[in-house]
Every structure is written in structure tokens, then in C-alpha cells.
Design an enzyme around this catalytic site. Structure first.
Site, PDB file in Angstrom:
ATOM      1  N   LYS A 265       0.861  -1.193   0.000  1.00 31.80           N
ATOM      2  CA  LYS A 265       0.000   0.000   0.000  1.00 31.80           C
ATOM      3  C   LYS A 265       0.891   1.235   0.000  1.00 31.80           C
ATOM      4  O   LYS A 265       1.681   1.443   0.914  1.00 31.80           O
ATOM      5  CB  LYS A 265      -0.908   0.000   1.242  1.00 31.80           C
ATOM      6  CG  LYS A 265      -1.672   1.315   1.465  1.00 31.80           C
ATOM      7  CD  LYS A 265      -2.608   1.255   2.679  1.00 31.80           C
ATOM      8  CE  LYS A 265      -3.218   2.628   3.005  1.00 31.80           C
ATOM      9  NZ  LYS A 265      -4.114   2.609   4.179  1.00 31.80           N
ATOM     10  N   LYS A 277     -10.512  12.514   8.139  1.00 30.01           N
ATOM     11  CA  LYS A 277      -9.902  12.221   9.434  1.00 30.01           C
ATOM     12  C   LYS A 277     -10.015  13.436  10.352  1.00 30.01           C
ATOM     13  O   LYS A 277     -10.223  14.555   9.882  1.00 30.01           O
ATOM     14  CB  LYS A 277      -8.428  11.840   9.233  1.00 30.01           C
ATOM     15  CG  LYS A 277      -8.222  10.467   8.605  1.00 30.01           C
ATOM     16  CD  LYS A 277      -6.773  10.079   8.578  1.00 30.01           C
ATOM     17  CE  LYS A 277      -6.579   8.740   7.888  1.00 30.01           C
ATOM     18  NZ  LYS A 277      -7.187   7.604   8.611  1.00 30.01           N
ATOM     19  N   GLU A 349      -9.492   3.405   2.159  1.00 28.60           N
ATOM     20  CA  GLU A 349      -8.979   3.493   0.786  1.00 28.60           C
ATOM     21  C   GLU A 349      -7.882   2.474   0.500  1.00 28.60           C
ATOM     22  O   GLU A 349      -7.668   2.095  -0.638  1.00 28.60           O
ATOM     23  CB  GLU A 349      -8.468   4.916   0.506  1.00 28.60           C
ATOM     24  CG  GLU A 349      -7.028   5.222   0.937  1.00 28.60           C
ATOM     25  CD  GLU A 349      -6.775   5.080   2.438  1.00 28.60           C
ATOM     26  OE1 GLU A 349      -7.751   5.146   3.205  1.00 28.60           O
ATOM     27  OE2 GLU A 349      -5.609   4.890   2.839  1.00 28.60           O
ATOM     28  N   ARG A 351      -7.589  -0.711   1.216  1.00 28.45           N
ATOM     29  CA  ARG A 351      -8.076  -1.984   0.673  1.00 28.45           C
ATOM     30  C   ARG A 351      -8.465  -1.839  -0.791  1.00 28.45           C
ATOM     31  O   ARG A 351      -8.411  -2.799  -1.562  1.00 28.45           O
ATOM     32  CB  ARG A 351      -9.228  -2.505   1.538  1.00 28.45           C
ATOM     33  CG  ARG A 351     -10.458  -1.648   1.539  1.00 28.45           C
ATOM     34  CD  ARG A 351     -11.376  -1.927   2.729  1.00 28.45           C
ATOM     35  NE  ARG A 351     -10.842  -1.390   3.972  1.00 28.45           N
ATOM     36  CZ  ARG A 351     -11.398  -1.540   5.166  1.00 28.45           C
ATOM     37  NH1 ARG A 351     -12.512  -2.242   5.287  1.00 28.45           N
ATOM     38  NH2 ARG A 351     -10.856  -1.013   6.240  1.00 28.45           N
TER      39      ARG A 351
HETATM   40  N1  BES Z   1      -4.318   4.702   6.869  1.00 28.35           N
HETATM   41  C1  BES Z   1      -5.399   4.339   7.712  1.00 28.35           C
HETATM   42  C2  BES Z   1      -5.000   3.370   8.815  1.00 28.35           C
HETATM   43  C3  BES Z   1      -4.014   3.864   9.836  1.00 28.35           C
HETATM   44  C4  BES Z   1      -4.453   4.315  11.067  1.00 28.35           C
HETATM   45  C5  BES Z   1      -2.657   3.823   9.593  1.00 28.35           C
HETATM   46  C6  BES Z   1      -3.537   4.749  12.013  1.00 28.35           C
HETATM   47  C7  BES Z   1      -1.736   4.255  10.522  1.00 28.35           C
HETATM   48  C8  BES Z   1      -2.173   4.705  11.731  1.00 28.35           C
HETATM   49  C9  BES Z   1      -6.506   3.678   6.903  1.00 28.35           C
HETATM   50  O1  BES Z   1      -6.613   4.076   5.590  1.00 28.35           O
HETATM   51  C10 BES Z   1      -7.803   3.987   7.606  1.00 28.35           C
HETATM   52  O2  BES Z   1      -8.140   5.126   7.679  1.00 28.35           O
HETATM   53  N2  BES Z   1      -8.481   2.967   8.095  1.00 28.35           N
HETATM   54  C11 BES Z   1      -9.696   3.115   8.787  1.00 28.35           C
HETATM   55  C12 BES Z   1     -10.702   2.152   8.189  1.00 28.35           C
HETATM   56  C13 BES Z   1     -12.120   2.411   8.577  1.00 28.35           C
HETATM   57  C14 BES Z   1     -12.554   3.744   8.077  1.00 28.35           C
HETATM   58  C15 BES Z   1     -12.994   1.321   8.026  1.00 28.35           C
HETATM   59  C16 BES Z   1      -9.508   2.791  10.263  1.00 28.35           C
HETATM   60  O3  BES Z   1      -8.829   1.809  10.580  1.00 28.35           O
HETATM   61  O4  BES Z   1      -9.994   3.548  11.086  1.00 28.35           O
HETATM   62 ZN    ZN Z   2      -4.804   4.743   4.705  1.00 22.02          ZN
HETATM   63 ZN    ZN Z   3      -7.783   5.825   5.280  1.00 11.75          ZN
END
Ligand code: BES
Ligand code: ZN
Ligand code: ZN
Length: 504
Positions: A265, A277, A349, A351
Site C-alpha cells: 500500500k 480524518k 482506501e 483496501r
Molecule cells: N491509513 C489508515 C489506517 C491507519 C491508522 C494507519 C492509524 C496508521 C495509523 C486507513 O486508511 C484507515 O483510515 N483505516 C480506517 C478504516 C475504517 C474507516 C474502516 C480505520 O482503521 O480507522
Molecule cells: Zn490509509
Molecule cells: Zn484511510
């Protein structure tokens, strides 16, 4: 960094620092009196008083006194040498690396024998020394103006040992290659999103390909549109930066068969998109390409050490931005595989871009797949910041992987992926899949979604959201990018080369 092997004596060489291991039981070091002679009998007292500590990873530096080839001695505590394992040894040398950097040493002589009290051969020690010191002494240069003080760096290492010099130097060089590759990955993770764009990452990969003779393919937006890479394109839709799909091929056997696919990724910055976010959650999202960095780092090792295995690396890179053209919740997109996806959350995003990258890896001949991603905050909730989360659809493949992870000391823990989980990923009134089945079990849904595109191909998913970017200094390096999984992925490929074809 140059390495040389010299005979096992504490005289007759020149070095800024002599590095000596101090086990609890110094009597286990055969020639311990050699080092006692350097200090005319004071050393035993220093150890007794604790001035020279022997606890694991404790350090002490002492001037060598005049008339020696070395100016200072760095004592590195080994703790109970009966309990010292490979991870401890790597950590000790990492602490040595940090210390040598502080001492501004440019050359060091490692008294191999003093570290050889556990079950280790001299070659293991040479590898651990190179890897540990390389990892421990890492620092990110950064962009501060005005401080142009040149950082000291270890240029020469002498290994004092009676073992065969060639095999020792080979082990040392391998350890060094591993450390350098991890440090390169750390640099990538630490580089901000305005500098490391998808295009810049592709340029980096091109240089890597040139250096090691990999075949390289870089797809831009137009090629993706032609192929129908709708998932990667959807994530890129709100950006002014072009996306890149980066493909590197390393052919280690005569025929392009039995291919390992490493999929990363490469989100260069993740705003979350319209599922934005928070203002605290968004900081640090330059590191959302840690999976790509791990894959590129592993390819650097593979290019150096050239195992007899075929590897295709696929990196999906873009940022995840907001604009009038950005994708949004309720959109339905069509992935490269043909599967349609209902978008419920634009912050899920990773996935999506992995879906197309995994499909492309399969189309490029991958028979095994490992995807690596900073995919979910859920893995942090489940396992904390020091464990990588894993999913798999193949026991034998995962077993080999765990052996590799245990060799490198990178902690990985597997979570389940059940039929009920899969059902929830496939639940949508308008499409084949949805990209956010719910707030529970995030890590499983994220990885499980990628698994939908792996299909029957043996597959391992690694969620490094917790382990890719350290919030404070740790055993093997400073705060910031860790380069996690670089060493394990390279070791996995090495183990697979040794094993030949895996049984299902
Ligand atoms: N890039 C983030 C995951 C992440 C979180 C990486 C903290 C490093 C530190 C990913 O794209 C994300 O936002 N995931 C969400 C998924 C959810 C919206 C289904 C998550 O894990 O909150
Ligand atoms: Zn991400
Ligand atoms: Zn994300």
C-alpha cells in the site's frame, strides 16, 4: 562500510573504539584476561562496582589509556549469557550502534569472542553486529537549515576472530545489506507527502530497478483507465497528483514460474477523503505508504543477495484527497478484477488500491501473495504498536512466513477470518462488496477485503498500521519509520528459495 577480519588479539590494529561484550559470567569468555590486561587489573573492580555494567544492553565507555591502537573501549552488557538469544544480540549491537554514533566514532573493532558466550557462532555475531549497528545508528536527516555539522559515521569495522575471514565478512556484509535496506525504507516513511508523491515513489523504484537489473513497469492514469483499474483510480480521483502502479520483477530462476508477489500500500498521504480524518488523526498520514516502503526495502535486499526465486513487487501509489472530483460514500466503483464495490467510507482506501494491485500481481504471474499495508487503526486496538497483524488463507505458506518472522525477530500475530466475516464484506444491496462492513473487527474486514481479490492464491495479509511508524525510540531505532517487514519479507523469499515449491 568496510569490514576486515583480524586475529583474535587486542593489539596490533588501529580503531577509534574497541567494542567488548560483558556477560554476567566473564569466565565464559576464554581469553578474558586479554581485556583485563588492557586495564591493568582494574576491570574486575569496575564490573563489581557496576561502573562497567553487565546487564543486557547497558553500556559504558572508558578511555583506553595511552599506547594502545584503540582510543576508547565501549563495554556492552550482555546480561545472563545463558539466556542471550538472537534478538537480544541484535538489540545489544543496536545499542552499540547508537553509542558509537554519539561517540562520533569512525572505526570500531569488535572483539567477537566476548559476544560468543551464548549459542552463537562467529558468523552469527558478525551478522548481528552489522545488522544491529546499522539499524541502531540510523537517523533521519530531515530538513533543518543551518546545522551543517557533518554526522560521524562508522566507516571501518574490524572483527577480531580466529574464524574463517571470508565467511565472517560475507555474514557481516549480509547483515549490513539488511540494515541498509531497512534504513532506506525508514527514509521513505519519514519523507513528507509533498516530497514523496506517487510519481516520486515511481522514480525511486526506477533507480532501484536500474541498480539491481529488475524489470520495471510503471502505469500512469491513462494506462489504468485503459485497463479498468477503477479502485485505484477512485482513490486518486480527488487529487492533482497522478497515481502510479509500480511493478518490479526479479527473476531468480530460469523460468518465470513459482512467483512470489509482494504487494504494498503506497498511500503517500491519507486525508480520509470525504470521510475526513480528525485534525489529530490526520497527522502522521505521510506514513501511509509503509507497506510500499517494506516491499521496496525487501526488493533491495533481494537485488543484492539474489535468491533463486522469482518475485514480482506491485505497489499501488496515490494520495487520498478531497476536491470536487473526489470519490465519495455511496459511490459504486468497478475494480480491475471486475468486482464492483460500494463505497461506505472513503477512509477505507487502502483496501481499494490493494484490490487492484493484488489483481495485477496475479495477472503478472504471482503464485503466492503477501500484501503489506498500514491498513487499519483496528490492528492497533487489537494488538498495540509492537505487533503486526496477519491474516492468511494458507497454513503451509503462513508457517514458512512465521519462521522468517522469528528469524528476524519481527513479531506477527494472526487473526481469524471466518465465513461470517466474508459474508459481511460481501454484503451490499448494489454491488459485490462493500469497503466498510462495520466498526467492529476493522483489521479483519480490511484484510479480508483484500483477500477477496487474492481468491484461491495462497495469500498472507500484513497490517503494519501499528508497527510501521514508532512514536518514540525503540530497541532497533529512533522515533519515526521503522522499516518493519523489510527483513522478514526478504527472509521469507530466501526461505522459499531454499524450500523449493511449497506443498499446499
Ligand atoms: N491509513 C489508515 C489506517 C491507519 C491508522 C494507519 C492509524 C496508521 C495509523 C486507513 O486508511 C484507515 O483510515 N483505516 C480506517 C478504516 C475504517 C474507516 C474502516 C480505520 O482503521 O480507522
Ligand atoms: Zn490509509
Ligand atoms: Zn484511510
Amino acid at each position: 562500510m568496510e569490514v576486515e577480519v583480524r586475529e583474535n588479539r587486542l593489539s596490533g590494529f588501529e580503531a577509534d573504539v574497541l567494542v567488548v561484550g560483558v556477560p554476567k559470567h566473564t569466565e565464559h569468555v576464554q581469553n578474558w584476561k586479554q581485556i583485563e590486561e588492557v586495564f591493568g587489573g582494574a576491570l574486575a573492580d569496575w564490573i563489581r562496582s557496576g561502573d562497567v555494567p553487565n546487564g543486557l544492553k547497558e553500556m559504558a565507555r572508558v578511555p583506553a589509556g595511552s599506547g594502545k591502537g584503540f582510543k576508547r573501549v565501549l563495554f556492552a552488557g550482555l546480561g545472563n549469557d545463558k539466556k542471550l538469544d538472537a534478538d537480544d544480540l541484535r538489540n545489544v549491537f543496536s545499542a552499540v550502534g547508537k553509542e558509537l554514533r554519539k561517540m562520533k566514532a569512525e572505526s570500531a573493532a569488535v572483539w567477537t569472542e566476548s559476544f560468543a558466550t551464548g549459542d552463537f557462532g562467529d558468523a552469527d555475531i558478525a551478522w548481528a553486529a552489522a545488522e544491529g549497528m546499522g539499524l541502531g545508528s540510523y537517523e533521519f536527516e530531515g530538513y533543518k537549515t543551518g546545522s551543517n555539522e557533518r554526522q560521524a559515521e562508522i566507516r571501518n569495522v574490524l572483527l577480531l576472530s580466529e574464524s574463517d575471514g571470508e565467511s565472517l565478512m560475507t555474514a557481516f556484509r549480509s547483515g549490513r545489506i539488511y540494515a541498509d535496506a531497512v534504513n532506506e525504507a525508514r527514509d521513505l516513511v519519514n519523507t513528507p507527502g509533498n516530497m514523496l508523491t506517487a510519481t516520486a515513489m515511481a522514480d525511486y523504484a526506477k533507480e532501484l530497478a536500474e541498480q539491481y537489473g529488475f524489470e520495471i513497469e510503471v502505469l500512469g492514469k491513462a494506462e489504468m483507465e485503459e485497463l479498468g483499474m477503477g479502485a485505484l483510480l477512485a482513490v486518486n480521483q480527488g487529487s492533482v497528483e497522478e497515481p502510479r502502479l509500480i511493478v518490479l520483477k526479479y527473476q531468480g530462476t530460469d523460468k518465470w514460474e513459482d512467483v512470489v508477489g509482494l504487494v504494498g500500500k503506497g498511500i503517500t498521504f491519507d486525508t480520509g477523503g470525504y470521510s475526513l480524518k480528525t485534525k489529530t488523526g490526520i497527522v502522521g498520514m505521510k506514513g501511509d505508504m509503509g507497506g510500499a516502503a517494506a516491499v521496496l526495502g525487501a526488493m533491495r535486499i533481494i537485488g543484492n543477495l539474489r535468491p533463486e526465486k522469482n518475485v514480482v513487487a506491485v505497489i499501488a501509489s496515490t494520495d487520498n484527497m478531497i476536491s470536487g472530483s473526489a470519490f465519495k460514500p455511496d459511490d459504486v466503483i468497478t475494480s480491475l478484477s471486475g468486482k464492483t464495490i460500494e463505497i461506505l467510507n472513503t477512509d477505507a482506501e487502502g483496501r481499494l488500491v490493494l484490490a487492484d494491485a493484488v489483481t495485477y500481481a496475479k495477472q503478472s504471474g504471482a503464485d503466492y501473495l503477501v500484501d503489506v499495508a498500514t491498513l487499519t487503526g483496528g490492528v492497533i486496538t487489537a494488538l498495540g504498536y509492537d505487533k503486526t497483524g496477519a491474516l492468511t488463507n494458507n497454513e503451509a505458506f503462513f508457517e514458512t512466513f512465521l519462521e522468517a518472522a522469528s528469524e528476524t525477530g519481527e513479531f506477527v500475530w494472526r487473526l481469524p477470518l471466518t465465513d461470517r466475516d466474508k459474508k459481511r464484506i460481501r454484503k451490499s444491496e448494489v454491488a459485490d462488496l462493500n469497503n466498510s462492513p462495520g466498526g467492529d473487527g476493522h483489521m479483519i474486514f480490511g484484510g479480508g477485503f483484500v483477500g477477496e481479490f487474492a481468491g484461491e492464491t495462497p495469500w498472507i495479509h500484513l497490517d503494519i498500521a501499528g508497527t510501521s511508524d514508532a512514536s518514540s525510540a525503540h530497541d532497533l531505532g529512533p522515533k519515526g519509520g521503522t522499516g518493519v517487514m523489510v527483513r522478514t519479507l526478504a527472509t521469507l523469499v530466501d526461505f522459499m528459495a531454499e524450500e523449493g515449491q511449497l506443498e499446499d
